[in-house]
Scaffold this motif. Structure first.
Motif, PDB file in Angstrom:
ATOM      1  N   VAL A   1       8.397  -7.941  -5.576  1.00 47.01           N
ATOM      2  CA  VAL A   1       7.392  -6.886  -5.464  1.00 47.01           C
ATOM      3  C   VAL A   1       7.937  -5.683  -4.700  1.00 47.01           C
ATOM      4  O   VAL A   1       8.896  -5.787  -3.928  1.00 47.01           O
ATOM      5  CB  VAL A   1       6.103  -7.389  -4.764  1.00 47.01           C
ATOM      6  N   LEU A   2       7.299  -4.543  -4.921  1.00 52.48           N
ATOM      7  CA  LEU A   2       7.597  -3.313  -4.210  1.00 52.48           C
ATOM      8  C   LEU A   2       6.407  -3.022  -3.301  1.00 52.48           C
ATOM      9  O   LEU A   2       5.259  -3.061  -3.746  1.00 52.48           O
ATOM     10  CB  LEU A   2       7.789  -2.173  -5.220  1.00 52.48           C
ATOM     11  N   VAL A   3       6.689  -2.759  -2.030  1.00 52.02           N
ATOM     12  CA  VAL A   3       5.619  -2.449  -1.098  1.00 52.02           C
ATOM     13  C   VAL A   3       5.234  -0.980  -1.260  1.00 52.02           C
ATOM     14  O   VAL A   3       6.093  -0.098  -1.233  1.00 52.02           O
ATOM     15  CB  VAL A   3       6.046  -2.733   0.357  1.00 52.02           C
ATOM     16  N   ILE A   4       3.946  -0.698  -1.456  1.00 48.29           N
ATOM     17  CA  ILE A   4       3.515   0.674  -1.724  1.00 48.29           C
ATOM     18  C   ILE A   4       2.650   1.255  -0.613  1.00 48.29           C
ATOM     19  O   ILE A   4       2.206   2.391  -0.687  1.00 48.29           O
ATOM     20  CB  ILE A   4       2.763   0.771  -3.077  1.00 48.29           C
ATOM     21  N   ALA A   5       2.387   0.463   0.429  1.00 55.02           N
ATOM     22  CA  ALA A   5       1.581   0.971   1.540  1.00 55.02           C
ATOM     23  C   ALA A   5       1.996   0.280   2.826  1.00 55.02           C
ATOM     24  O   ALA A   5       2.580  -0.801   2.798  1.00 55.02           O
ATOM     25  CB  ALA A   5       0.097   0.740   1.273  1.00 55.02           C
TER      26      ALA A   5
END
Ligand SMILES: [Zn+2]
Length: 103
Positions: free
Chosen positions: A9-13
């Motif tokens: 996953v990519l952390v967006i926050a």
């Protein structure tokens, strides 16, 4: 849940925004995931009968699924997750970018 164990996953926050990691655990009941190397907290501990070392330990804590995006294993783009039913009735996840089945 849209994100599962072993997904990348990519952390967006949050403070780890922009980092990538592998999901080590998923907690569907509270919509959280534990991601490798993400959301470290420092915790002060005391030695308990010499089992644990005293001092400061750092460990990952779960973050909310809305703070991450799935990185598609097929096209490598961060994507929202869609669902599709196969002919046998099985529900699978699909990538909204390349429309490939992720599962
Ligand atoms: Zn894709």
């Amino acid at each position: 849940m849209k994100i599962r164990k072993n997904d990348t996953v990519l952390v967006i926050a949050g403070k780890d925004k922009g980092k990538k990691g592998k999901v080590r655990f998923a907690y569907p009941k509270n919509d959280r995931v534990l991601v490798e190397g993400i959301n470290f907290i420092k915790r002060h501990t005391r030695a308990v009968r010499q089992i644990r070392q005293a001092g400061i330990i750092e460990r990952e804590t779960p973050i909310h699924v809305s703070d991450v995006m799935l990185l598609c294993s097929k096209c490598n783009h961060p994507t929202r997750v869609g669902f599709r039913f196969l002919e046998d009735g099985k529900k699978v996840r699909i990538c909204r970018v390349c429309h490939e089945v992720i599962d």
